[in-house]
Write a protein that holds these residues in place. Structure first.
Motif, mmCIF file in Angstrom:
data_model
loop_
_atom_site.group_PDB
_atom_site.id
_atom_site.type_symbol
_atom_site.label_atom_id
_atom_site.label_comp_id
_atom_site.label_asym_id
_atom_site.label_seq_id
_atom_site.Cartn_x
_atom_site.Cartn_y
_atom_site.Cartn_z
ATOM 1 N N SER A 271 0.828 -1.197 0.000
ATOM 2 C CA SER A 271 0.000 0.000 0.000
ATOM 3 C C SER A 271 0.874 1.264 0.000
ATOM 4 N N THR A 272 0.826 1.990 -1.119
ATOM 5 C CA THR A 272 1.767 3.095 -1.308
ATOM 6 C C THR A 272 1.050 4.387 -1.699
ATOM 7 N N VAL A 273 1.510 5.497 -1.150
ATOM 8 C CA VAL A 273 0.992 6.808 -1.565
ATOM 9 C C VAL A 273 2.144 7.571 -2.194
ATOM 10 N N LEU A 274 1.936 8.030 -3.436
ATOM 11 C CA LEU A 274 2.957 8.828 -4.140
ATOM 12 C C LEU A 274 2.512 10.284 -4.123
ATOM 13 N N THR A 275 3.363 11.151 -3.587
ATOM 14 C CA THR A 275 2.977 12.555 -3.511
ATOM 15 C C THR A 275 4.207 13.439 -3.749
ATOM 16 N N ARG A 276 4.037 14.748 -3.680
ATOM 17 C CA ARG A 276 5.166 15.636 -3.973
ATOM 18 C C ARG A 276 5.037 16.953 -3.217
ATOM 19 N N GLU A 277 6.169 17.651 -3.120
ATOM 20 C CA GLU A 277 6.160 19.004 -2.555
ATOM 21 C C GLU A 277 6.918 19.949 -3.479
ATOM 22 N N PRO A 278 6.558 21.220 -3.569
ATOM 23 C CA PRO A 278 5.344 21.743 -2.963
ATOM 24 C C PRO A 278 4.129 21.187 -3.689
ATOM 25 N N GLY A 279 3.051 20.948 -2.942
ATOM 26 C CA GLY A 279 1.827 20.425 -3.546
ATOM 27 C C GLY A 279 1.343 19.206 -2.800
ATOM 28 N N GLY A 280 0.657 18.317 -3.516
ATOM 29 C CA GLY A 280 0.207 17.067 -2.915
ATOM 30 C C GLY A 280 -1.224 17.081 -2.416
ATOM 31 N N CYS A 281 -1.847 18.259 -2.353
ATOM 32 C CA CYS A 281 -3.268 18.375 -1.983
ATOM 33 C C CYS A 281 -3.734 19.737 -2.543
ATOM 34 N N PRO A 282 -5.059 19.937 -2.665
ATOM 35 C CA PRO A 282 -5.525 21.131 -3.404
ATOM 36 C C PRO A 282 -4.967 22.468 -2.900
ATOM 37 N N ILE A 283 -4.938 22.675 -1.583
ATOM 38 C CA ILE A 283 -4.461 23.987 -1.093
ATOM 39 C C ILE A 283 -2.961 24.132 -1.376
ATOM 40 N N ALA A 284 -2.196 23.078 -1.128
ATOM 41 C CA ALA A 284 -0.747 23.143 -1.373
ATOM 42 C C ALA A 284 -0.447 23.257 -2.873
ATOM 43 N N ASP A 285 -1.320 22.682 -3.718
ATOM 44 C CA ASP A 285 -1.113 22.835 -5.164
ATOM 45 C C ASP A 285 -1.281 24.296 -5.595
ATOM 46 N N LYS A 286 -2.220 24.995 -4.927
ATOM 47 C CA LYS A 286 -2.395 26.428 -5.255
ATOM 48 C C LYS A 286 -1.144 27.206 -4.830
ATOM 49 N N ILE A 287 -0.581 26.832 -3.684
ATOM 50 C CA ILE A 287 0.649 27.509 -3.225
ATOM 51 C C ILE A 287 1.793 27.187 -4.192
ATOM 52 N N ARG A 288 1.831 25.925 -4.687
ATOM 53 C CA ARG A 288 2.870 25.541 -5.663
ATOM 54 C C ARG A 288 2.841 26.463 -6.888
ATOM 55 N N ALA A 289 1.609 26.727 -7.371
ATOM 56 C CA ALA A 289 1.494 27.553 -8.578
ATOM 57 C C ALA A 289 2.116 28.932 -8.339
ATOM 58 N N ILE A 290 1.902 29.496 -7.153
ATOM 59 C CA ILE A 290 2.483 30.815 -6.839
ATOM 60 C C ILE A 290 4.016 30.697 -6.762
ATOM 61 N N LEU A 291 4.484 29.640 -6.080
ATOM 62 C CA LEU A 291 5.926 29.493 -5.847
ATOM 63 C C LEU A 291 6.731 29.302 -7.130
ATOM 64 N N LEU A 292 6.167 28.570 -8.087
ATOM 65 C CA LEU A 292 6.957 28.215 -9.276
ATOM 66 C C LEU A 292 6.691 29.115 -10.481
ATOM 67 N N ASP A 293 5.745 30.028 -10.344
ATOM 68 C CA ASP A 293 5.401 30.922 -11.454
ATOM 69 C C ASP A 293 6.581 31.864 -11.761
ATOM 70 N N ALA A 294 7.105 31.759 -12.980
ATOM 71 C CA ALA A 294 8.278 32.564 -13.358
ATOM 72 C C ALA A 294 7.992 34.065 -13.275
ATOM 73 N N GLU A 295 6.700 34.442 -13.281
ATOM 74 C CA GLU A 295 6.374 35.877 -13.176
ATOM 75 C C GLU A 295 6.590 36.408 -11.759
#
Ligand code: TMP
Length: 218
Positions: free
Chosen positions: A32-56
């Motif tokens: 039983s395995t869960v594959l996830t990532r950072e930043p991100g991995g759930c809806p709120i953290a994915d929104k933060i990821r978009a801000i963090l990695l946006d080249a703008e």
């Protein structure tokens, strides 16, 4: 409790390919395995990821950046990582708290004690049992990462790829120092080796290290 494995390395080191291969292997074996990532991995953290990695967002201050990584991690640990570990799963996470030390402390120069404090709060007692560091020359990795970005549709997640080479060398040095300080937790792999050889080493090590109780049909 389950078993927590994190993958780390500079841009384009090949860790994402390897973590996917390992996840497939464990799943095929009925583990039983869960594959996830950072930043991100759930809806709120994915929104933060978009801000963090946006080249703008190149004007983002190092402290704001650090706080956003910590906020994303706090949510991800609460919502995904802790519940999965508590229910006895193996959690594979593409980057975790070591990335904050390597990028925000060694890379950006933020005081290590500030980062350690924030990591302690955000991780809420969760810490990796094993960390696979795919070590790679930053020039080689960046070239690979740039090719991947060019071939990907959608938002260009390249704020870090645009940093100077010297920044990426500091990040690599940071990872190597972390690994040298905690040799029992870190498995350091030469990222210049072939995908097949790297996979063989990682899978062998992981299957030996995960606790007997979680290796149902290994
Ligand atoms: P990725 O490209 O591996 O998905 O990682 C996203 C970027 O975020 C990568 O450039 C490294 C960076 N990062 C940090 O700077 N600090 C952190 O704590 C984490 C998790 C990632």
């Amino acid at each position: 409790m389950g078993y927590f494995i994190t993958f780390e390395g500079v841009e384009g080191c090949g860790k994402t390919t390897q973590i996917k291969l390992l996840s497939e292997l464990l799943t095929t074996r009925g583990i039983s395995t869960v594959l996830t990532r950072e930043p991100g991995g759930c809806p709120i953290a994915d929104k933060i990821r978009a801000i963090l990695l946006d080249a703008e967002n190149r004007s983002m201050s190092p402290l704001a950046e650090l706080m956003l990584y910590a906020a994303a991690r706090a949510q991800h640990v609460t919502e995904v990582i802790y519940p999965a570990l508590e229910s006895g799963k193996i959690v594979l996470c593409d980057r975790f708290c070591d990335a904050t030390v390597a990028y925000q402390s060694f890379g950006r120069g933020i005081d290590r004690s500030v980062i350690d404090n924030l990591n302690t709060q955000a991780c809420q007692g969760v810490s990796p049992d094993l960390t696979v560091l795919v070590d790679c020359d930053p020039s080689v990795g960046l070239e690979r990462a740039r090719r991947r970005i060019e071939a990907t549709r959608g938002p260009r997640e390249e704020r870090f790829e645009l940093e100077a080479l010297a920044f990426h060398h500091r990040v690599r040095d940071g990872y190597r120092q972390l690994a040298a300080d905690q040799p029992d937790r870190f498995l350091v792999i030469d990222g210049s080796d072939s995908i097949k050889n790297i996979y063989a080493t990682i899978s062998k090590q992981v299957l030996t290290r995960i606790p007997e109780a979680l290796r149902a049909i290994c």
